[in-house]
Scaffold this active site. Sequence first.
Site, PDB file in Angstrom:
ATOM      1  N   LYS A 112       0.822  -1.211   0.000  1.00 22.98           N
ATOM      2  CA  LYS A 112       0.000   0.000   0.000  1.00 22.98           C
ATOM      3  C   LYS A 112       0.866   1.275   0.000  1.00 22.98           C
ATOM      4  CE  LYS A 112      -4.060  -2.244   0.962  1.00 22.98           C
ATOM      5  NZ  LYS A 112      -3.738  -3.613   1.293  1.00 22.98           N
TER       6      LYS A 112
HETATM    7  C1  LIG Z   1      -4.345  -4.754   0.805  1.00 18.79           C
HETATM    8  C2  LIG Z   1      -3.598  -6.021   0.757  1.00 18.79           C
HETATM    9  C3  LIG Z   1      -3.951  -7.057  -0.111  1.00 18.79           C
HETATM   10  C4  LIG Z   1      -5.161  -6.970  -1.008  1.00 18.79           C
HETATM   11  O1  LIG Z   1      -5.036  -5.963  -1.970  1.00 18.79           O
HETATM   12  P1  LIG Z   1      -6.321  -5.404  -2.735  1.00 18.79           P
HETATM   13  O2  LIG Z   1      -5.856  -4.274  -3.543  1.00 18.79           O
HETATM   14  O3  LIG Z   1      -7.288  -5.000  -1.655  1.00 18.79           O
HETATM   15  O4  LIG Z   1      -6.860  -6.540  -3.534  1.00 18.79           O
HETATM   16  C5  LIG Z   1      -3.145  -8.173  -0.151  1.00 18.79           C
HETATM   17  N1  LIG Z   1      -2.071  -8.290   0.652  1.00 18.79           N
HETATM   18  C6  LIG Z   1      -1.712  -7.336   1.518  1.00 18.79           C
HETATM   19  C7  LIG Z   1      -0.534  -7.551   2.384  1.00 18.79           C
HETATM   20  C8  LIG Z   1      -2.454  -6.166   1.595  1.00 18.79           C
HETATM   21  O5  LIG Z   1      -2.086  -5.212   2.448  1.00 18.79           O
END
Ligand SMILES: *Cc1c(COP(=O)(O)O)cnc(C)c1O
Length: 465
Positions: A112
């Site tokens: 993120k």
């Molecule tokens: C947010 C997240 C996901 C999922 O990603 P999306 O964009 O919501 O599909 C997978 N793994 C981790 C570690 C995350 O933080």
Amino acid sequence: MEYVSTRGSAPTLSFEDVTLAGLASDGGLYVPREWPRLTQDEIADLAGLGYVETCVRICAPFVKGSLTGDELRVLATEAYGSFAHAATVPVVQLDAQHWLMELFHGPTLAFKDVALQLLGRLFETFLANSERQLTIIGATSGDTGSAAIHALAGLERVDVFMMHPKGRISDVQRRQMTTMIAPNIHNLAIEGSFDDAQAHVKRMFGDPAMNRRFDLSAVNSINWARLMAQVVYYFYTAVRLGAPERKVAFSVPTGNFGDVFAGYVAAQMGLPIERLIVATNVNDILHRALSSGDYSVGTVTATAAPSMDIQVSSNFERLLFDMCGRDGPGLAAMMAGFEKEKRLSISDNMQAAATLFTSARIDPDEMSLALRWAQAEAGELIDPHTAIGLAAARQSDLPPHVPIVTLATAHPSKFRDAVERASGARPRLPNRLGGLMDREERCETIHGGYEAFADYVSAHARVRA
Ligand SMILES: *Cc1c(COP(=O)(O)O)cnc(C)c1O
């Protein structure tokens, strides 16, 4: 670039406005009016470029009219300067076919950061020229919240109200949010699941009283600028593995469908992608939707991969928009039905527009097995989310000459208890997080439903006179 709502009736917006907006006023999500295309030569020219320069090339058509290439370069240089790896997003080989794209070298150890470090700077830039005071409301299954708080702490023009499901996120995830003490940051623990928190966010966007008083905005992956920033690493990695001459497949641990949708955007822009594998845990609504057309909400089960413990994947609506031929009013009717019935069936016709995707549902044993395989066969300790992606990649029927890149979405130390349970090894937190486990925490528990949340926001959000 102009942006339109997936439900067809909200006003079109510029990149600047779409960055600062949350949901569209008709309840839809913003998408570019059309997908910009790169020629195969332009893709080939990305070879050898660094991450920042790749970002400038890929994002230029999306930000056009709001930022120049030079302005974007400054912001991207700052954003990716906060990463602890010189390649920003390095690629690691596991065996003859399998690779990991390491997206976790940012300040909060999850992918993120790649988007939010840029988004925070976009906010600062766009708000500096305006009279607006934003109230950001968000729901997090852990990683969005910490990345958003790190990106936005201390900004004058932004207040952040971030809800997480109490007791359902890891201690490292919680502390990365609650130890960032700044006057504009509000951590709220709610009694319920991530979906309950997400429902509060959606309801507040539709609440006229709150919209009159506050300039509400979002940083979860319904925010278009985040998805844009994620498109970059698909190009960056594919080109390093031989694109555009060689097609690459990606396996993506999926929750809210943001990350894998960015892969879809890369493909629409001309990147030759062999396949996008949507990997879910037992919360498998997306697997059911893509494999049998059954998009129906079940109950959420808490797992070792909490960022994927989601039933309603907001960004799936963006794919549905393309799947139904970009018919906004048609999709608005479908989504109204879905919100009432909690189910939607996807016709064969619509599925024909999504042939790039396959999906897999990975149970806890398969997750552990993949985690141990990476440790034993490649000497890589991976986190449970990444292990779900890798398990799905290893189950796929792709021929051996197609490289499969699994997106490593979190550093193993972010989920060290779960990693230790599966592998026997306890990953160390990187030194740059020093002191995290000892710092003071600040967090409010919200007792009650939407009203209690709205009362808290009303009492604490700043407004401009
Ligand atoms: C947010 C997240 C996901 C999922 O990603 P999306 O964009 O919501 O599909 C997978 N793994 C981790 C570690 C995350 O933080």
